[in-house]
Write a protein that holds these residues in place. Structure first.
Motif, PDB file in Angstrom:
ATOM      1  N   GLY A  56       0.787  -1.230   0.000  1.00 16.79           N
ATOM      2  CA  GLY A  56       0.000   0.000   0.000  1.00 16.79           C
ATOM      3  C   GLY A  56       0.817   1.277   0.000  1.00 16.79           C
ATOM      4  N   ILE A  57       2.149   1.151   0.006  1.00 13.93           N
ATOM      5  CA  ILE A  57       3.005   2.338   0.022  1.00 13.93           C
ATOM      6  C   ILE A  57       3.462   2.658  -1.401  1.00 13.93           C
ATOM      7  N   ALA A  58       3.051   3.809  -1.891  1.00 17.62           N
ATOM      8  CA  ALA A  58       3.426   4.261  -3.223  1.00 17.62           C
ATOM      9  C   ALA A  58       4.794   4.939  -3.165  1.00 17.62           C
ATOM     10  N   VAL A  59       5.629   4.634  -4.141  1.00 16.70           N
ATOM     11  CA  VAL A  59       6.983   5.166  -4.182  1.00 16.70           C
ATOM     12  C   VAL A  59       7.171   5.988  -5.451  1.00 16.70           C
ATOM     13  N   GLY A  60       7.778   7.154  -5.299  1.00 18.72           N
ATOM     14  CA  GLY A  60       8.219   7.929  -6.446  1.00 18.72           C
ATOM     15  C   GLY A  60       9.674   7.600  -6.731  1.00 18.72           C
ATOM     16  N   VAL A  61      10.006   7.412  -7.978  1.00 23.28           N
ATOM     17  CA  VAL A  61      11.346   6.977  -8.365  1.00 23.28           C
ATOM     18  C   VAL A  61      11.979   8.061  -9.238  1.00 23.28           C
ATOM     19  N   LYS A  62      13.076   8.612  -8.783  1.00 21.51           N
ATOM     20  CA  LYS A  62      13.775   9.638  -9.555  1.00 21.51           C
ATOM     21  C   LYS A  62      14.074   9.102 -10.955  1.00 21.51           C
ATOM     22  N   ASP A  63      13.938   9.954 -11.955  1.00 19.30           N
ATOM     23  CA  ASP A  63      13.925   9.481 -13.334  1.00 19.30           C
ATOM     24  C   ASP A  63      15.290   9.092 -13.885  1.00 19.30           C
ATOM     25  N   ILE A  64      16.293   8.952 -13.027  1.00 16.85           N
ATOM     26  CA  ILE A  64      17.544   8.322 -13.462  1.00 16.85           C
ATOM     27  C   ILE A  64      17.694   6.924 -12.839  1.00 16.85           C
ATOM     28  N   ILE A  65      16.631   6.479 -12.132  1.00 21.69           N
ATOM     29  CA  ILE A  65      16.614   5.166 -11.483  1.00 21.69           C
ATOM     30  C   ILE A  65      15.606   4.294 -12.224  1.00 21.69           C
ATOM     31  N   ASP A  66      16.024   3.122 -12.665  1.00 29.49           N
ATOM     32  CA  ASP A  66      15.171   2.277 -13.497  1.00 29.49           C
ATOM     33  C   ASP A  66      14.044   1.631 -12.699  1.00 29.49           C
ATOM     34  N   SER A  67      12.856   1.628 -13.300  1.00 28.43           N
ATOM     35  CA  SER A  67      11.700   0.927 -12.760  1.00 28.43           C
ATOM     36  C   SER A  67      10.969   0.290 -13.928  1.00 28.43           C
ATOM     37  N   ALA A  68      10.915  -1.036 -13.945  1.00 32.91           N
ATOM     38  CA  ALA A  68      10.333  -1.762 -15.073  1.00 32.91           C
ATOM     39  C   ALA A  68       8.903  -1.298 -15.333  1.00 32.91           C
ATOM     40  N   GLY A  69       8.587  -1.054 -16.607  1.00 34.36           N
ATOM     41  CA  GLY A  69       7.254  -0.613 -16.995  1.00 34.36           C
ATOM     42  C   GLY A  69       7.103   0.879 -17.093  1.00 34.36           C
ATOM     43  N   LEU A  70       8.064   1.624 -16.550  1.00 29.63           N
ATOM     44  CA  LEU A  70       8.044   3.079 -16.642  1.00 29.63           C
ATOM     45  C   LEU A  70       9.313   3.539 -17.353  1.00 29.63           C
ATOM     46  N   PRO A  71       9.211   4.482 -18.269  1.00 29.18           N
ATOM     47  CA  PRO A  71      10.410   4.916 -18.992  1.00 29.18           C
ATOM     48  C   PRO A  71      11.405   5.619 -18.075  1.00 29.18           C
ATOM     49  N   SER A  72      12.687   5.452 -18.361  1.00 29.80           N
ATOM     50  CA  SER A  72      13.751   6.198 -17.680  1.00 29.80           C
ATOM     51  C   SER A  72      14.289   7.207 -18.676  1.00 29.80           C
ATOM     52  N   GLN A  73      13.886   8.467 -18.515  1.00 29.71           N
ATOM     53  CA  GLN A  73      14.197   9.474 -19.533  1.00 29.71           C
ATOM     54  C   GLN A  73      15.305  10.435 -19.104  1.00 29.71           C
ATOM     55  N   MET A  74      15.842  10.235 -17.919  1.00 35.47           N
ATOM     56  CA  MET A  74      17.045  10.932 -17.448  1.00 35.47           C
ATOM     57  C   MET A  74      16.919  12.451 -17.457  1.00 35.47           C
ATOM     58  N   GLY A  75      15.707  12.965 -17.540  1.00 28.39           N
ATOM     59  CA  GLY A  75      15.527  14.402 -17.600  1.00 28.39           C
ATOM     60  C   GLY A  75      16.006  15.025 -18.894  1.00 28.39           C
TER      61      GLY A  75
END
Length: 514
Positions: A56-75
């Motif tokens: 139940g805990i939602a996590v935000g992942v900085k966009d230089i850290i990979d998370s499967a299913g979400l693009p990593s666009q490095m800003g």
């Protein structure tokens, strides 16, 4: 802000599901994100585990850290739409614990120096503070309870201070950086953002102990027992009952509390100045950190009271003791002495360090407070129950449970503006009313903190007002029926002696009667 511990406590108590916790984040994101611009992508259909210490805990992942299913666009537009092959090590670890990687948060290009579009959640004219801006702003704004960032120079601790949330920058490489875009292989460190922790420092202060900080790493490395001359008061014998979420999340903190307790107990001080040392000299246990057994959650009071599986208040007290008598620390294990600690207590204190949380916001607080009260009554004791508001640490406000219950019923649950605000949310708003009444019922069942006048005010505001009742029934018939049945049960069990002509549920909603 959304607190990991508060969300997990509500989930453990059964008043919130993991999916419901994620929905709270979605609602907060919908309200704040258009202004903050802290997120890059949002997972519209994430897998939500039902179990695990971070379920139940939602996590935000900085966009230089990979998370499967979400693009990593490095800003950077150079990586627009780029999909990683899997999770970064830290993301995989959080998912194994039940957390949901709900969103990617903004970063400067490749975590370098170009600013993001993200604004400070407390003043849009100010900077959020660094390359981990999105993670800090999302937590500081209450959109997410947890977020990941990275620090090469100051991009975890600085954004946290600017955005008003807590953060930890661990020792170098303590959290693996596999799956994290490298900026400096010799300096990059993964850090975490969250709402904050206050209760531990409070307990230590009562005992006359203060934490020792390593200011270079901003970590607590030990403690110092203050001399009585510096305290200018006797020490206070504090027993801490921790939630399952706290136990799972902060095992080192439990060990610190236990070590501090044993150190105070070993002091050569007079009995009246150090009741913990006096207990040791009498041969009593010095265990002071208790909770549910490993793998168990909640205090059992709310679940027992709301399920109807009880006849008298003593049943609730027995349920609480059975769910709370596991000692943590040097002598971990079942400890029947917890009941003696409850019986000997002069007071119970429940602290609230977030202004948006209170005694009747879900049933996690009344689960613990009510259970303690029922257990004390079972053993012939009547300690005073206190609700302590430390949302502004410089101005703490202590109220008895009875005072706080009356304040919250009159100022929130029965307030016409609050009711109207909830009903604007339709189905979910009606459910909030039902959950509020459940919390009131639990505290009334387990303690003497509720009065007939409190129930009368709620009935008058929700049921006797025909406009409110019609809107409530139209928005959520099931919740309305549950509210009516809870009023019926309170009356039938002698918890409420109504001064009103309070009709039973079947008379008011015959169409829903079985």
């Amino acid at each position: 802000m959304l607190s990991i511990l508060d969300l997990r406590a509500r989930i453990e108590a059964g008043t919130l599901t993991p999916s419901g916790a994620i929905d709270l984040c979605r609602a907060a994101i919908a309200a704040r994100e258009p202004e903050l611009r802290a997120l890059v992508t949002l997972d519209d259909n994430p897998a939500i585990p039902d179990s695990g210490p971070l379920a139940g805990i939602a996590v935000g992942v900085k966009d230089i850290i990979d998370s499967a299913g979400l693009p990593s666009q490095m800003g950077s537009s150079l990586y627009a739409g780029w999909q990683p092959r899997g999770d970064a090590s830290v993301v995989a670890r959080l998912k194994r614990l039940g957390a949901v990687a709900l969103a990617k948060t903004t970063t400067t290009a490749f975590a370098s120096s170009d600013p993001t579009a993200t604004v400070n959640p407390h003043d849009p004219g100010h900077t959020p503070g660094g390359s981990s801006a999105g993670s800090a702003a999302a937590v500081g704004a209450g959109m997410l309870p947890l977020a990941l960032g990275t620090q090469t120079a100051g991009s975890v601790i600085r954004p946290a201070s600017y955005c008003g949330c807590a953060a930890v920058k661990p020792s170098f490489r303590l959290i693996p950086t596999v799956g994290v875009k490298t900026y400096s292989w010799a300096l990059d460190t993964v850090g975490l953002f969250a709402a904050g922790v206050a209760d531990v420092a409070h307990a230590l202060a009562l005992m006359g102990v203060r934490p020792v900080w390593d200011h270079a790493s901003t970590r607590v490395t030990g403690f110092e027992v203050l001399p009585l001359a510096m305290l200018d008061r006797p020490r206070i014998d504090v027993t801490v009952r921790v939630s399952g979420a706290f136990r799972d999340t902060f095992p080192d903190t439990l060990a610190l509390l236990d070590r501090a307790t044993r150190a105070v107990a070993e002091r050569d001080e007079e009995d009246f100045e150090n009741p913990l040392a006096a207990a040791r000299r009498r041969g009593e246990t010095t265990a002071r950190v208790y909770g549910a057994a490993p793998g168990r959650y909640g205090a059992a009071t709310a679940a027992t009271a709301l399920d109807g599986a009880w006849d008298v208040r003593a049943d609730l007290g027995r349920a609480y003791l059975a769910a709370s008598s596991h000692a943590y620390g040097d002598r971990e294990g079942p400890d029947a002495e917890f009941g003696a600690r409850v019986a000997a207590a002069d007071a119970y204190l429940h602290a609230f360090d977030v202004a948006e949380r209170d005694l009747f916001d879900g049933d996690a607080a009344v689960d613990a407070m009510g259970g303690f009260a029922a257990a004390a009554t079972l053993q012939g004791a009547s300690p005073t129950l206190y609700s302590l508001d430390v949302s502004v640490p410089e101005r703490p406000k202590a109220r008895t449970a009875r005072e706080d219950a009356a304040r919250l019923i009159g100022g929130r649950l029965a307030d016409a503006r609050w009711i109207a605000g909830q009903l604007r949310h339709g189905y979910r708003g009606a459910q909030e009313l039902a959950q509020g009444l459940d919390a009131v019922f639990v505290l009334a069942a387990a303690s003497d903190a509720l009065t007939d006048a409190g129930f009368d005010r709620l009935y008058a505001a929700w049921i006797a007002d025909p406009d409110v009742f019609d809107r409530l029934r139209a928005a959520n018939p099931a919740a309305t029926r549950a509210i009516l049945e809870r009023f019926d049960e309170a009356r039938d069990r002698g918890l409420w002696h109504s001064r009103r002509n309070a009709l039973p549920a079947d008379a008011l909603m015959p169409e829903a009667a079985e």
